[in-house]
Motif scaffolding. Structure first.
Motif, PDB file in Angstrom:
ATOM      1  N   ALA A  44      22.758  -0.532  -1.861  1.00 13.62           N
ATOM      2  CA  ALA A  44      23.429  -1.186  -0.639  1.00 13.62           C
ATOM      3  C   ALA A  44      22.161  -1.821   0.285  1.00 13.62           C
ATOM      4  CB  ALA A  44      24.083  -0.186   0.257  1.00 13.62           C
ATOM      5  N   TRP A  45      21.060  -1.105  -0.041  1.00 12.70           N
ATOM      6  CA  TRP A  45      19.796  -1.513   0.855  1.00 12.70           C
ATOM      7  C   TRP A  45      19.087  -2.574  -0.112  1.00 12.70           C
ATOM      8  CZ3 TRP A  45      17.677  -0.805   5.129  1.00 12.70           C
ATOM      9  CH2 TRP A  45      18.149   0.458   6.128  1.00 12.70           C
ATOM     10  N   VAL A  46      19.276  -2.695  -1.266  1.00 13.21           N
ATOM     11  CA  VAL A  46      19.065  -3.988  -1.955  1.00 13.21           C
ATOM     12  C   VAL A  46      19.588  -5.230  -1.907  1.00 13.21           C
ATOM     13  CG1 VAL A  46      18.696  -4.787  -4.438  1.00 13.21           C
ATOM     14  CG2 VAL A  46      17.770  -2.500  -3.764  1.00 13.21           C
ATOM     15  N   LEU A  47      21.076  -4.944  -1.941  1.00 12.17           N
ATOM     16  CA  LEU A  47      21.923  -6.093  -1.361  1.00 12.17           C
ATOM     17  C   LEU A  47      21.727  -6.620  -0.100  1.00 12.17           C
ATOM     18  CD1 LEU A  47      25.200  -4.780  -3.354  1.00 12.17           C
ATOM     19  CD2 LEU A  47      23.602  -6.686  -4.122  1.00 12.17           C
ATOM     20  N   ALA A  48      21.518  -5.772   0.889  1.00  7.99           N
ATOM     21  CA  ALA A  48      21.214  -6.268   2.384  1.00  7.99           C
ATOM     22  C   ALA A  48      20.016  -6.899   2.403  1.00  7.99           C
ATOM     23  CB  ALA A  48      21.410  -4.754   3.075  1.00  7.99           C
ATOM     24  N   ALA A  49      18.848  -6.530   1.670  1.00  5.35           N
ATOM     25  CA  ALA A  49      17.651  -7.394   1.873  1.00  5.35           C
ATOM     26  C   ALA A  49      17.918  -8.623   0.930  1.00  5.35           C
ATOM     27  CB  ALA A  49      16.611  -6.378   0.822  1.00  5.35           C
ATOM     28  N   ALA A  50      18.687  -8.532  -0.172  1.00  2.51           N
ATOM     29  CA  ALA A  50      18.845  -9.935  -0.730  1.00  2.51           C
ATOM     30  C   ALA A  50      19.672 -10.809   0.195  1.00  2.51           C
ATOM     31  CB  ALA A  50      19.622  -9.766  -2.075  1.00  2.51           C
ATOM     32  N   GLY A  51      20.616 -10.220   0.963  1.00  2.00           N
ATOM     33  CA  GLY A  51      21.187 -11.215   1.929  1.00  2.00           C
ATOM     34  C   GLY A  51      20.286 -11.744   2.922  1.00  2.00           C
ATOM     35  N   ARG A 305      10.424   4.424   2.810  1.00  2.00           N
ATOM     36  CA  ARG A 305      11.113   5.259   3.534  1.00  2.00           C
ATOM     37  C   ARG A 305      12.553   5.636   3.079  1.00  2.00           C
ATOM     38  NH1 ARG A 305       9.342   8.211   7.652  1.00  2.00           N
ATOM     39  NH2 ARG A 305      11.245   8.263   8.673  1.00  2.00           N
ATOM     40  N   VAL A 306      12.898   4.206   2.766  1.00  2.00           N
ATOM     41  CA  VAL A 306      14.497   3.990   2.401  1.00  2.00           C
ATOM     42  C   VAL A 306      14.726   4.645   1.039  1.00  2.00           C
ATOM     43  CG1 VAL A 306      16.217   2.431   1.883  1.00  2.00           C
ATOM     44  CG2 VAL A 306      14.768   2.215   3.983  1.00  2.00           C
ATOM     45  N   MET A 307      13.722   4.435   0.018  1.00  2.00           N
ATOM     46  CA  MET A 307      13.975   4.654  -1.388  1.00  2.00           C
ATOM     47  C   MET A 307      13.543   6.280  -1.592  1.00  2.00           C
ATOM     48  SD  MET A 307      15.853   2.238  -2.272  1.00  2.00           S
ATOM     49  CE  MET A 307      16.247   0.573  -1.996  1.00  2.00           C
ATOM     50  N   GLY A 312      10.441   2.471  -8.508  1.00  2.00           N
ATOM     51  CA  GLY A 312      11.227   1.225  -9.314  1.00  2.00           C
ATOM     52  C   GLY A 312      12.011   0.612  -8.041  1.00  2.00           C
ATOM     53  N   TRP A 313      12.928   1.469  -7.266  1.00  2.00           N
ATOM     54  CA  TRP A 313      13.717   0.898  -6.413  1.00  2.00           C
ATOM     55  C   TRP A 313      12.835   0.492  -5.006  1.00  2.00           C
ATOM     56  CZ3 TRP A 313      18.726  -0.256  -6.478  1.00  2.00           C
ATOM     57  CH2 TRP A 313      19.474   0.516  -7.353  1.00  2.00           C
ATOM     58  N   THR A 314      11.713   1.395  -4.955  1.00  2.00           N
ATOM     59  CA  THR A 314      10.603   0.761  -3.675  1.00  2.00           C
ATOM     60  C   THR A 314      10.312  -0.659  -4.119  1.00  2.00           C
ATOM     61  OG1 THR A 314      10.154   2.878  -3.203  1.00  2.00           O
ATOM     62  CG2 THR A 314       8.615   1.383  -2.734  1.00  2.00           C
ATOM     63  N   LEU A 315       9.817  -0.614  -5.332  1.00  2.00           N
ATOM     64  CA  LEU A 315       9.317  -2.036  -5.658  1.00  2.00           C
ATOM     65  C   LEU A 315      10.172  -3.333  -5.471  1.00  2.00           C
ATOM     66  CD1 LEU A 315       6.847  -3.585  -7.332  1.00  2.00           C
ATOM     67  CD2 LEU A 315       8.343  -3.144  -9.383  1.00  2.00           C
ATOM     68  N   VAL A 316      11.579  -3.118  -5.744  1.00  2.00           N
ATOM     69  CA  VAL A 316      12.459  -4.146  -5.727  1.00  2.00           C
ATOM     70  C   VAL A 316      12.703  -4.411  -4.155  1.00  2.00           C
ATOM     71  CG1 VAL A 316      15.018  -4.575  -6.276  1.00  2.00           C
ATOM     72  CG2 VAL A 316      13.627  -3.552  -7.864  1.00  2.00           C
ATOM     73  N   LEU A 317      12.954  -3.198  -3.602  1.00  2.00           N
ATOM     74  CA  LEU A 317      13.379  -3.473  -2.196  1.00  2.00           C
ATOM     75  C   LEU A 317      12.208  -4.094  -1.274  1.00  2.00           C
ATOM     76  CD1 LEU A 317      15.147  -3.280   0.146  1.00  2.00           C
ATOM     77  CD2 LEU A 317      14.420  -0.928   0.838  1.00  2.00           C
TER      78      LEU A 317
END
Length: 369
Positions: A44-51, A305-307, A312-317
């Motif tokens: 959800a965080w990744v999709l929100a950031a992409a938005g 802090r979020v991931m 890996g998730w931190t890198l993407v976000l």
């Protein structure tokens, strides 16, 4: 949130899940559901950031000294380049938006890898001497050729940044079995100080170079053409691929060198590849926009802090947030004093510095988060 805490938390969670069947079916179900909820939250965080990236990119195309309506932008993007709006979109705003997008992606990803490599939650690519190397190369080029064009600046900045990073590598890592993140950081600080002194010496002795350099050094996306972005963008793609490739190794290194070696990780190779990834990303970003500060640092604090325990998730976000940050800063740079504009590096720093201070003041035990 320290890299060691991240990987330790991940392994602890894995061990807990592996032991869950012995404690009963209810406990097992709870453990099974928790990773699913965590993945959903991260996605959800990744999709929100992409938005946010998409919205910021659209704003970058629409907003400026001349406001374009959504209908005008849509017509221009669907192929109508003959109108005045089409010429503005394709000739000015779209390449500028693409430049902000790739620069933000690169700086966010580079900072995430750099922090994991040095095990320092406040580290950024500048610690490798990348900004200092780019600066000295640009002023040397200007001093020798007498000009500071966009293309010559980009070539000089990339060469200087890569050379400085290579120097840090040979001083801090190469040929040393007991290499450490501390040695790498110290080598970067030493080379940065030396290169900064050289830069200051050159610009103090050449007024014309100083007049040009003072605009470049604060960061700018104005006037970028598609041809200017092709090679740096390809370099950034290579850097992103290298960054993704070293994530498993860096996650293991977060447990310590002995534990990583026990897991079969080639420590020297992982550190070298991570350093190459950071160099490719940050050098290409600096070549496009100049030396920018606080962009990657601020967004990576949020991503870590979020991931939590996943590099890996931190890198993407961090990469997506970096892109959104750069695009939003560029839009503000165009509209704050419209019809004039200020350089994007000023806006990015003014927004990033107080935000980062606020994050640090509200974070207790940043390394332990």
């Amino acid at each position: 949130m320290g890299a060691g805490s991240l990987a330790s938390g991940a392994l602890t969670g894995t061990a807990g899940r592996a032991a869950a069947p012995a404690t009963g079916s209810g406990s097992h179900a709870g453990h099974a559901a928790r990773p699913g909820r965590l993945r959903a939250a991260r996605l959800a965080w990744v999709l929100a950031a992409a938005g946010c990236v998409v919205l910021a990119a659209l704003a970058g195309i629409m907003l400026g000294s001349n406001l374009l309506s959504p209908a005008e932008v849509l017509r221009a993007l669907t192929g109508d380049r003959t109108t005045a709006a089409g010429q503005v979109v394709y000739g000015l705003r779209l390449p500028r938006t693409l430049a902000g997008l790739v620069v933000g992606l690169a700086l966010g990803a580079a900072t995430a890898i750099m922090q994991s490599l040095t095990r320092n939650p406040l580290a950024e690519p500048g610690i490798l001497g990348i900004n200092a190397g780019a600066s000295v190369a640009v002023v040397l080029s200007a001093s020798l050729t007498g000009a500071m064009g966009a293309t010559s600046n980009m070539v000089a900045a990339f060469v200087g940044a890569a050379a400085a990073s290579a120097g840090v590598y040979f001083l801090g890592i190469a040929g040393r079995r007991n290499s450490s993140p501390v040695r790498l950081a110290l080598a970067g600080v030493a080379i940065s100080a030396a290169l900064t002194a050289i830069t200051q010496t050159i610009i103090l002795g050449d007024q014309a170079v100083f007049n040009e350099f003072r605009f470049w050094v604060v960061g700018n996306l104005e006037g970028r053409a598609y041809a200017d972005l092709l090679i740096p963008a390809c370099v950034i793609v290579l850097g992103l691929l290298a960054a993704v490739a070293v994530v498993p190794g860096l996650s293991a290194l977060a447990l310590g060198e002995e534990a990583a070696i026990g897991l079969g990780v080639r420590v020297g190779l992982i550190r070298t590849c991570a350093l190459i990834a950071v160099t490719l990303l940050a050098a290409a970003a600096t070549a496009i926009a100049g030396p920018l500060t606080f962009v990657g640092l601020a967004v990576t604090v949020i991503a870590r802090r979020v991931m939590r325990d996943s590099l890996g998730w931190t890198l993407v976000l961090a990469a997506l947030l970096g892109a959104a940050w750069m695009l939003a800063a560029d839009v503000l740079a165009r509209i704050i004093v419209a019809p004039a504009e200020i350089q994007v590096g000023i806006v990015a720093s003014l927004a990033g510095a107080p935000f980062f201070i606020w994050i640090v003041r509200r974070t207790k035990g940043l390394n332990r988060s």
